[in-house]
Design a protein around this motif. Structure first.
Motif, PDB file in Angstrom:
ATOM      1  N   VAL A   1      84.396   4.013  31.511  1.00 57.22           N
ATOM      2  CA  VAL A   1      84.547   4.759  32.762  1.00 57.22           C
ATOM      3  C   VAL A   1      84.173   3.887  33.953  1.00 57.22           C
ATOM      4  CG1 VAL A   1      83.629   6.683  34.123  1.00 57.22           C
ATOM      5  CG2 VAL A   1      84.245   7.036  31.724  1.00 57.22           C
ATOM      6  N   PHE A   2      83.024   3.230  33.875  1.00 57.09           N
ATOM      7  CA  PHE A   2      82.600   2.359  34.975  1.00 57.09           C
ATOM      8  C   PHE A   2      83.537   1.152  35.113  1.00 57.09           C
ATOM      9  CE2 PHE A   2      78.249   4.292  34.565  1.00 57.09           C
ATOM     10  CZ  PHE A   2      78.163   4.737  35.872  1.00 57.09           C
ATOM     11  N   TRP A   3      83.975   0.624  33.983  1.00 63.23           N
ATOM     12  CA  TRP A   3      84.871  -0.538  33.982  1.00 63.23           C
ATOM     13  C   TRP A   3      86.145  -0.241  34.767  1.00 63.23           C
ATOM     14  CZ3 TRP A   3      84.850  -5.579  32.143  1.00 63.23           C
ATOM     15  CH2 TRP A   3      86.085  -6.199  31.990  1.00 63.23           C
ATOM     16  N   GLU A   4      86.767   0.886  34.477  1.00 64.63           N
ATOM     17  CA  GLU A   4      88.000   1.265  35.168  1.00 64.63           C
ATOM     18  C   GLU A   4      87.727   1.707  36.607  1.00 64.63           C
ATOM     19  OE1 GLU A   4      91.511   1.347  33.221  1.00 64.63           O
ATOM     20  OE2 GLU A   4      90.025  -0.261  33.146  1.00 64.63           O
ATOM     21  N   PHE A   5      86.608   2.392  36.806  1.00 58.26           N
ATOM     22  CA  PHE A   5      86.278   2.874  38.149  1.00 58.26           C
ATOM     23  C   PHE A   5      86.120   1.724  39.135  1.00 58.26           C
ATOM     24  CE2 PHE A   5      83.049   3.926  41.352  1.00 58.26           C
ATOM     25  CZ  PHE A   5      83.660   5.020  41.962  1.00 58.26           C
ATOM     26  N   SER A   6      85.566   0.597  38.668  1.00 58.90           N
ATOM     27  CA  SER A   6      85.333  -0.534  39.568  1.00 58.90           C
ATOM     28  C   SER A   6      86.632  -1.136  40.097  1.00 58.90           C
ATOM     29  CB  SER A   6      84.503  -1.618  38.861  1.00 58.90           C
ATOM     30  OG  SER A   6      85.231  -2.174  37.774  1.00 58.90           O
ATOM     31  N   LEU A   7      87.751  -0.886  39.408  1.00 56.09           N
ATOM     32  CA  LEU A   7      89.037  -1.405  39.879  1.00 56.09           C
ATOM     33  C   LEU A   7      89.490  -0.722  41.163  1.00 56.09           C
ATOM     34  CD1 LEU A   7      91.182  -1.527  36.598  1.00 56.09           C
ATOM     35  CD2 LEU A   7      89.937  -3.394  37.682  1.00 56.09           C
ATOM     36  N   VAL A   8      89.195   0.570  41.276  1.00 54.01           N
ATOM     37  CA  VAL A   8      89.782   1.367  42.353  1.00 54.01           C
ATOM     38  C   VAL A   8      89.291   0.927  43.734  1.00 54.01           C
ATOM     39  CG1 VAL A   8      90.103   3.706  43.249  1.00 54.01           C
ATOM     40  CG2 VAL A   8      90.120   3.297  40.773  1.00 54.01           C
ATOM     41  N   PRO A   9      87.964   0.820  43.970  1.00 49.49           N
ATOM     42  CA  PRO A   9      87.540   0.374  45.315  1.00 49.49           C
ATOM     43  C   PRO A   9      88.050  -1.015  45.679  1.00 49.49           C
ATOM     44  CG  PRO A   9      85.688   1.327  44.102  1.00 49.49           C
ATOM     45  CD  PRO A   9      86.803   1.158  43.124  1.00 49.49           C
ATOM     46  N   LEU A  18      97.208  -4.076  37.973  1.00 50.97           N
ATOM     47  CA  LEU A  18      98.019  -3.986  36.762  1.00 50.97           C
ATOM     48  C   LEU A  18      97.547  -4.960  35.688  1.00 50.97           C
ATOM     49  CD1 LEU A  18     101.626  -3.539  38.216  1.00 50.97           C
ATOM     50  CD2 LEU A  18     100.096  -1.800  37.268  1.00 50.97           C
ATOM     51  N   TYR A  19      97.192  -6.164  36.082  1.00 49.72           N
ATOM     52  CA  TYR A  19      96.687  -7.136  35.102  1.00 49.72           C
ATOM     53  C   TYR A  19      95.471  -6.578  34.370  1.00 49.72           C
ATOM     54  CZ  TYR A  19      99.187 -11.603  35.555  1.00 49.72           C
ATOM     55  OH  TYR A  19     100.108 -12.622  35.471  1.00 49.72           O
ATOM     56  N   THR A  20      94.492  -6.114  35.131  1.00 50.10           N
ATOM     57  CA  THR A  20      93.244  -5.661  34.522  1.00 50.10           C
ATOM     58  C   THR A  20      93.435  -4.357  33.749  1.00 50.10           C
ATOM     59  OG1 THR A  20      92.678  -4.777  36.700  1.00 50.10           O
ATOM     60  CG2 THR A  20      91.681  -6.849  36.084  1.00 50.10           C
ATOM     61  N   MET A  21      94.307  -3.482  34.226  1.00 53.66           N
ATOM     62  CA  MET A  21      94.587  -2.239  33.508  1.00 53.66           C
ATOM     63  C   MET A  21      95.263  -2.514  32.172  1.00 53.66           C
ATOM     64  SD  MET A  21      93.846   0.887  34.556  1.00 53.66           S
ATOM     65  CE  MET A  21      95.216   1.913  34.019  1.00 53.66           C
ATOM     66  N   TRP A  69      96.496 -13.882  38.481  1.00 55.72           N
ATOM     67  CA  TRP A  69      96.221 -12.854  39.494  1.00 55.72           C
ATOM     68  C   TRP A  69      95.114 -13.272  40.452  1.00 55.72           C
ATOM     69  CZ3 TRP A  69      91.309 -10.956  39.954  1.00 55.72           C
ATOM     70  CH2 TRP A  69      90.455 -11.147  38.866  1.00 55.72           C
ATOM     71  N   LEU A  70      94.239 -14.183  40.009  1.00 56.88           N
ATOM     72  CA  LEU A  70      93.019 -14.478  40.760  1.00 56.88           C
ATOM     73  C   LEU A  70      93.264 -15.148  42.107  1.00 56.88           C
ATOM     74  CD1 LEU A  70      89.902 -14.412  40.785  1.00 56.88           C
ATOM     75  CD2 LEU A  70      89.955 -16.657  39.679  1.00 56.88           C
TER      76      LEU A  70
END
Length: 505
Positions: free
Chosen positions: A143-151, A173-176, A233-234
């Motif tokens: 949950v935290f792993w995916e949540f950190s992508l959004v901000p 998209l890469y990280t997802m 992506w980096l």
């Protein structure tokens, strides 16, 4: 109630209080919005120091543990709100809470539009990053792993550069994509081991299943690090992100990947880690050399620093998969070092960009004569990034190379010596591209008239850089407290890896 007011809960979720406060501040009161975010992040850092004071460095197990029932699905699926820290995760939490107020304070004049939303996303990002480092339940971790992508997606997509939407979507998209495989592995573990708790899983994952599970988790973490060749992506994300976004992306977000390898790939799948160590060591060495070579010809100084991260994090991966105490301790310390040095470099790039609105190396030259304080601080950070003895980068790289040299579990003695030898080329190449960058920007004559009237650093910019420089010198001259914090937990992990090596014989 005890869970709600536990130190670990406060450190993780205190920024949410700042978000709630920001909601009630009018958009036009920009300074109030900025101060609210800065004060919130500073208090979070103070709370993390309280957590440090409560931590027992001699205990190799998880400490300050919080565990409470959270989600019950049927009679077998029990997901707990389970958090805790050991020496390695504690250092990364401290890095996060240390860099966040610095990054926010650096945005004081750079961000002038939609300040409220910017500060809200930054504080939410801090929640997500700290949550990853302290989660001991795999569902909570995800949950935290995916949540950190959004901000971070919004920070790049709204306040980034000209191609910000492309970079933000590519980053997301890469990280997802990698995370989907990790989610499937988490579901398998919860179903077959009977728990989602990391500590309850230790030593219970069947050896026959570890290979596929290792690959599934590694897919998510390797993209986040990023490990070559999953790094494309980096540079886009770094170049298009606002300065503070680049600081946190390099300083903390990339460490979510290396931390994932340390905590889960090594901790849960020790037999598979032994088997995959040579392959990952090869990728790490390629990343070290590739990142350094590609950094040299860059014309955009921010892209140069971005590619240098591929090289530096290759060292971290090499240290982790040396699978011995020296290598892993060096890798953890190098995570901290990279956050400090590269974070400072991105701040430095942002400071000159605010004045000149360009990052092209060809536009500079002779800046040291015009901005002597700026040039001096940049030189220190540059030497830190290239691993000069007496500064932080040298200590971490030395420990990693020491671990790689004796890494019997990563290809045998002959292979491990070769890994260390090739990796050491990265140290030399780092000196080449970092000094080349410094020479082109700061030395020689001021040939571009646009640079002649530039103002030197102001008090706010010095305040932003000085804390980073203090820790850079501290680690370089006296790293013992950092090794002392992580040694017991790393020793426990190495013991499990050695047991796995015996089982494989």
């Amino acid at each position: 109630m005890n869970v709600l007011f536990a130190t670990l809960t406060l450190v993780t979720f205190f920024p949410v209080l700042g978000v709630l406060a920001l909601l009630f501040v009018p958009e036009e009161q920009k300074d109030t919005l900025r101060w609210t975010a800065v004060v919130t992040s500073v208090i979070t850092f103070i709370l993390s120091l309280v957590m440090l004071a409560q931590f027992n460095p001699a205990d190799p197990g998880m400490q300050l543990v919080i565990r409470a029932p959270w989600i019950n699905i049927g009679s077998t699926w029990n997901i707990d709100f389970h958090m805790g820290i050991d020496g390695a995760s504690l250092l990364l939490v401290l890095l996060t809470t240390f860099l966040t107020p610095i990054a926010i304070f650096s945005s004081w004049t750079a961000i002038g539009e939609r300040v409220k939303e910017y500060m809200i996303f930054f504080l939410l990002l801090e929640v997500g990053m700290v949550g990853v480092f302290v989660s001991l339940d795999l569902f909570l971790f995800y949950v935290f792993w995916e949540f950190s992508l959004v901000p971070m997606y919004f920070l790049i997509g709204i306040w980034g550069g000209q191609n910000r939407m492309y970079a933000a979507i590519k980053f997301f998209l890469y990280t997802m994509a990698g995370s989907i495989l990790m989610l499937l592995a988490i579901l398998w573990l919860g179903t077959n081991v009977g728990t989602f708790s990391y500590t309850d899983m230790l030593g219970k994952v069947p050896a026959a299943a570890q290979g596929l599970l290792f690959v599934a988790f590694a897919a998510a973490f390797a993209i986040k690090v990023p490990v070559w060749p999953l790094h494309s992506w980096l540079p886009d994300a770094h170049v298009e992100a606002p300065t503070a976004g680049s600081v946190i992306l390099a300083g903390v977000l990339l460490k979510l990947g290396t931390y994932g390898f340390l905590r889960f790939n090594l901790g849960l799948f020790p037999e598979a880690a032994r088997q995959y160590a040579p392959a990952i060591a090869v990728l790490a060495v390629i990343g070290i050399i590739y990142g350094a070579i590609v950094s040299y010809p860059q014309k955009d100084v921010k892209k140069l620093v971005a590619y240098s991260s591929v090289s530096h994090l290759g060292f971290v991966m090499l240290g982790l998969f040396a699978l011995n105490a020296q290598g892993i301790q060096g890798a953890v310390l190098q995570m901290i070092n990279h956050g400090l040095s590269t974070g400072a470099l991105f701040l430095i790039v942002g400071m000159i960009y605010e004045r000149r609105h360009t990052r092209e190396l060809a536009q500079f030259g002779g800046l040291w004569k015009v901005m002597p304080l700026y040039g001096t601080l940049t030189l220190i950070v540059t030497l830190s990034s290239m691993g000069l003895p007496g500064l932080n980068g040298f200590v971490g790289e030395f420990a990693i190379l020491l671990g790689a040299w004796g890494a019997g579990g990563a290809g045998g003695s002959y292979g491990s010596v070769l890994y260390a030898a090739f990796a050491s080329l990265g140290v030399i190449l780092a000196a080449v591209y970092m000094l080349w960058m410094f020479q082109r920007m700061f030395l020689g004559k001021v040939e571009n008239s646009a640079n002649e009237g530039l103002k030197d650093l102001n008090w706010r910019e010095v305040t932003v850089l000085v804390p980073l420089l203090i820790v850079i010198f501290w680690i370089g001259l006296y790293p013992a407290p950092f090794f002392h914090l992580m040694a017991p937990s790393v020793g426990k992990l190495v013991s499990a890896l050695q047991t796995a090596a015996v089982a494989l014989r």
